[in-house]
Design a protein around this motif. Sequence first.
Motif, PDB file in Angstrom:
ATOM      1  N   ASP A  24       0.830  -1.208   0.000  1.00 43.97           N
ATOM      2  CA  ASP A  24       0.000   0.000   0.000  1.00 43.97           C
ATOM      3  C   ASP A  24       0.870   1.265   0.000  1.00 43.97           C
ATOM      4  O   ASP A  24       1.983   1.257   0.525  1.00 43.97           O
ATOM      5  CB  ASP A  24      -0.916  -0.027   1.238  1.00 43.97           C
ATOM      6  N   GLY A  27      -0.064   5.448  -4.391  1.00 48.96           N
ATOM      7  CA  GLY A  27      -0.670   6.736  -4.762  1.00 48.96           C
ATOM      8  C   GLY A  27      -0.019   7.882  -4.012  1.00 48.96           C
ATOM      9  O   GLY A  27       0.309   8.927  -4.597  1.00 48.96           O
ATOM     10  N   ARG A  37      -0.742   8.854 -10.338  1.00 50.18           N
ATOM     11  CA  ARG A  37      -0.772   7.664  -9.473  1.00 50.18           C
ATOM     12  C   ARG A  37      -0.122   6.452 -10.137  1.00 50.18           C
ATOM     13  O   ARG A  37       0.539   5.654  -9.469  1.00 50.18           O
ATOM     14  CB  ARG A  37      -2.226   7.338  -9.078  1.00 50.18           C
ATOM     15  N   ASN A  72     -11.326  -2.452  -5.065  1.00 49.18           N
ATOM     16  CA  ASN A  72     -10.546  -1.493  -5.861  1.00 49.18           C
ATOM     17  C   ASN A  72     -11.242  -1.078  -7.166  1.00 49.18           C
ATOM     18  O   ASN A  72     -10.823  -0.116  -7.812  1.00 49.18           O
ATOM     19  CB  ASN A  72      -9.127  -2.002  -6.137  1.00 49.18           C
TER      20      ASN A  72
END
Length: 245
Positions: A24, A27, A37, A72
């Motif tokens: 994670d 972005g 991104r 997502n």
Amino acid sequence: MDPATATINQIPKEIPNHIAIIMDGNGRWAKARGLPRIAGHQKGAEALRSTIQACIDLKINYLTIYAFSSENWKRPSSEVSDLMALLQNYVKNEINEISTNKIKLNFIGERKRLDESVQTTLRDAEHKTKNNKRLTLTVALNYGGQQEILEAVKDLGHDMINGIIKPSDINEEIFKNYLQTSDIPEPDLLIRTSGEQRLSNFLLWQSAYTEFAFTPTLWPDFNRDCLESIIHEYQRRDRRYGGTG
Ligand code: IPE
Ligand code: IPE
Ligand code: MG
């Protein structure tokens, strides 16, 4: 040194058999640099390449990575298609290297919603690497732990209707066989980068006794040193499984 002490000191500290990673922060990595991104996702793919190599060097047997969650799809469609293209190209470009490194690649998650050509790439990659034994790399793609458990319940329901199994026979071991991860052991260590401290629907059943490690490092900055320091911290933990240790 007395021989008994020497033997004890030589025993290597336990390396986790199975590491799971929620990759994670791509972005935020891009945003901090004023980049789109997708640039963060691309740099994240490089971090993945070096993490896989580190796992091989450390003799880790199983690595499971969260590449795209069932949730997502809520992202802008341009980011979703960029991510799918990146994933597909990654598999296509890396498959020979993966194969040479004796990595067995497999995918978990709902495939039906993926483009036909992506599904073909995944199938081909699994086929090409199916006999490899050094590292089992499982990629969670359009994966959600709750959805996985519900699919298992549906399959179990069919088997009950068809008289293959009785309700009284169901236990944890049997149920596990209905999950997409039936062939792999439970993760010993689950790492999430970027400072977030949640599972986001990853490996819900499988992580019942997994050790969690949260690091503020954003995924594109993750490297071998980060992995090694998390493993050292893991090795100092006392896994009690409800017992007294
Ligand atoms: C993780 O990075 C990659 C995927 C979820 C596919 P993010 O894209 O979630 O990055 P942040 O959390 O917005 O920084
Ligand atoms: C989890 O990250 C999914 C992946 C890393 C593929 P998200 O960025 O989607 O999770 P939330 O939305 O912050 O919980
Ligand atoms: Mg995120």
